[in-house]
Design a protein around this motif. Structure first.
Motif, PDB file in Angstrom:
ATOM      1  N   THR A  28      36.966  14.143   4.663  1.00  0.00           N
ATOM      2  CA  THR A  28      36.846  14.024   6.318  1.00  0.00           C
ATOM      3  C   THR A  28      36.199  12.938   6.894  1.00  0.00           C
ATOM      4  N   ALA A  30      34.991  11.312  10.405  1.00  0.00           N
ATOM      5  CA  ALA A  30      33.769  11.660  11.729  1.00  0.00           C
ATOM      6  C   ALA A  30      34.183  10.589  12.244  1.00  0.00           C
ATOM      7  N   ASP A  57      41.264  12.945   6.340  1.00  0.00           N
ATOM      8  CA  ASP A  57      41.416  13.458   6.766  1.00  0.00           C
ATOM      9  C   ASP A  57      40.520  13.736   8.364  1.00  0.00           C
ATOM     10  N   VAL A  59      38.715  13.547  12.152  1.00  0.00           N
ATOM     11  CA  VAL A  59      37.800  13.739  13.376  1.00  0.00           C
ATOM     12  C   VAL A  59      37.832  13.216  14.352  1.00  0.00           C
ATOM     13  N   LYS A  69      27.866  16.859  17.589  1.00  0.00           N
ATOM     14  CA  LYS A  69      28.701  17.581  15.891  1.00  0.00           C
ATOM     15  C   LYS A  69      27.724  16.961  15.139  1.00  0.00           C
ATOM     16  N   ASP A  73      25.746  18.564  11.977  1.00  0.00           N
ATOM     17  CA  ASP A  73      25.959  18.658  10.814  1.00  0.00           C
ATOM     18  C   ASP A  73      25.255  18.443   9.920  1.00  0.00           C
ATOM     19  N   GLY A  78      25.780  21.007   7.408  1.00  0.00           N
ATOM     20  CA  GLY A  78      27.356  21.754   7.334  1.00  0.00           C
ATOM     21  C   GLY A  78      28.021  21.360   6.179  1.00  0.00           C
ATOM     22  N   GLY A  79      28.492  19.928   5.428  1.00  0.00           N
ATOM     23  CA  GLY A  79      29.394  19.882   5.456  1.00  0.00           C
ATOM     24  C   GLY A  79      30.332  19.643   5.441  1.00  0.00           C
ATOM     25  N   GLN A  80      30.451  19.544   6.634  1.00  0.00           N
ATOM     26  CA  GLN A  80      31.911  19.360   7.249  1.00  0.00           C
ATOM     27  C   GLN A  80      32.366  17.912   7.298  1.00  0.00           C
ATOM     28  N   PHE A  81      31.506  17.342   7.165  1.00  0.00           N
ATOM     29  CA  PHE A  81      32.204  15.857   7.240  1.00  0.00           C
ATOM     30  C   PHE A  81      31.955  14.745   5.615  1.00  0.00           C
ATOM     31  N   ASP A  82      32.271  13.655   4.726  1.00  0.00           N
ATOM     32  CA  ASP A  82      31.921  13.312   4.006  1.00  0.00           C
ATOM     33  C   ASP A  82      31.819  12.259   4.419  1.00  0.00           C
ATOM     34  N   THR A 311      27.302  15.199  -0.412  1.00  0.00           N
ATOM     35  CA  THR A 311      28.602  15.209   0.304  1.00  0.00           C
ATOM     36  C   THR A 311      28.916  15.216  -1.246  1.00  0.00           C
TER      37      THR A 311
END
Length: 439
Positions: A28, A30, A57, A59, A69, A73, A78-82, A311
């Protein structure tokens, strides 16, 4: 165990290995909704051809939202993004916190030594490269040559703020929807405060003195804010307190701005006839200074790609960054869009390329502006911090946003310049005391 059963087990094992080897990794990314980043998403077929086992993916967010954001993170793990799109402000601070993965092991073809020294330096901590620049920028003046000619004026290559005011007055034609100058008004440390901090440097000012005392009660800041408000109230577009980079870009492309001082990266967008109605009428000049002050209002920035520590897809994230910030990617954009539209401000080889020099009339001024910005000496005053249009301390993100809100409110007519400066001084002093910089 029979031979047939052994063979069957072997075939199953090989099948499992093949499945594992071909398993798709999804990362992912961002990123900010600026033109170069949006364009990159249209070239993903090239990346997938080279890396069929990686899926991306996206964002894609407005600048202020992206910053909020990704900061939340990474700080909370939070680990939402790589892959994160971050800037020259965040990289050294986050690297020292251990929040970013070193990129020193990118392939030799990446050619780290080709990165412009000023850009590479801002993304390197203790010899480790922690982010790879997708594009780099300074700031300069973009103006309508036809309107200047009509007004009987010539823009100097090295203008003063006096020259800017004179040109803005001459080009303003509100009856026909043409405003002499468009500048950032949207609140944010990387929006209006990027512009105003650089402008204050050019007026002889600074954010702090050597004792970390805020300087919003100083003569340079008063001159900065009053000059800015005067320019925008007399010659700027309505609703300017809501305008950031993208909004002003659209206004300029539509022929509604006589002049726009902003990021050098905008040059390819205002001169692209597919998007800009004034593409063949744009001239460029260095960011202005106050007469007698040996510092121009040009900043230094790079939107860069970095990997958050922790990540689970580090190898795939590095493969993506290597592709997106490579010479190969630059050549890909050049082949599809023309050399003038490649991501600028990152590599020496680009500025040595005769095709780019020929296609991009803004190339030399961009490079000159990047090289002239000095993060270690942003002001003519001695200061305790580094950073041109920002202060490289963790507290600046909150401070810049809060001060930006005061100045945006002044532009919207909700308070006077004096009230905005007084409020900025008070809130900054309070936060610097709380953080232990001030006694």
């Amino acid at each position: 165990m029979t031979l047939t059963f052994r063979a069957l087990l072997g075939a199953c094992a090989l099948g499992a290995l093949a499945t594992a080897a071909s398993a798709e990794t999804t990362i992912t990314v961002a990123t900010v909704n600026n033109g170069d980043m949006v364009r990159m998403q249209g070239y993903m077929d090239d990346f997938y051809k080279m890396h069929p086992d990686i899926k991306v993916d996206w964002v894609t967010l407005e600048e202020n939202v992206l910053r909020q954001k990704v900061t939340t993170d990474i700080a909370t793990k939070g680990g939402q993004f790589d892959v994160l799109t971050i800037g020259t402000y965040e990289v050294p601070i986050w690297a020292k916190q251990g929040w970013l993965v070193s990129l020193n092991d990118l392939p030799a073809e990446y050619d780290v030594n080709d990165l412009l020294p000023a850009i590479r330096s801002g993304l390197t901590v203790d010899g480790n490269l922690y982010a790879s620049p997708f594009y780099g920028e300074s700031s300069f003046v973009m103006y309508r040559k036809d309107l200047m000619e009509k007004a009987g004026l010539q823009m100097p290559e090295k203008p003063t703020w006096g020259d800017i005011e004179k040109a803005a007055a001459a080009m303003t034609d509100k009856a026909n929807g043409v405003y002499g100058i468009c500048l950032r008004g949207k609140a944010g440390w990387g929006e209006n405060m990027a512009f105003l901090s650089a402008m204050d440097n050019s007026m002889g000012g600074s954010w702090f003195n050597m004792d970390w005392k805020p300087q919003f009660d100083s003569a340079p800041w008063k001159e900065t804010l009053t000059t800015y408000l005067d320019l925008m109230n007399k010659y700027g577009p309505p609703g300017a307190s809501s305008n950031g980079f993208n909004e002003n870009l659209a206004l300029f492309q539509q022929g509604k701005c006589g002049m726009w001082m902003d990021a050098t990266v905008a040059a390819s967008f205002v001169t692209n006839p597919k998007d800009s109605t004034v593409a063949d009428k744009v001239g460029f000049a260095l960011a202005p200074n106050k007469e007698g002050v040996d510092k121009r209002a040009n900043w230094l920035w790079a939107w860069s790609l970095a990997i958050p520590a922790g990540t689970k897809h580090e190898a795939a994230a590095k493969a993506f960054i290597d592709w997106a910030t490579s010479k190969h990617y630059t050549e890909l954009v050049a082949a599809k869009e023309g050399w003038a539209n490649v991501p600028p401000g990152t590599r020496t080889s680009l500025y040595e390329n005769p095709e780019y020099q020929k296609a991009a009339p803004f190339a030399k001024l961009t490079l000159d502006s990047i090289n002239a910005a000095d993060p270690k000496h942003p002001s003519v005053q001695d200061v305790p911090y580094t950073g041109v249009q920002f202060v490289a301390i963790p507290e600046f993100q909150g401070l810049g946003n809060a001060v930006g809100q005061q100045f945006s409110a002044a532009l919207a007519g909700q308070m006077t310049a004096e009230q905005a400066l007084e409020s900025a001084q008070s809130l900054t002093e309070r936060e610097m005391k709380k953080a232990g910089y001030l006694k």
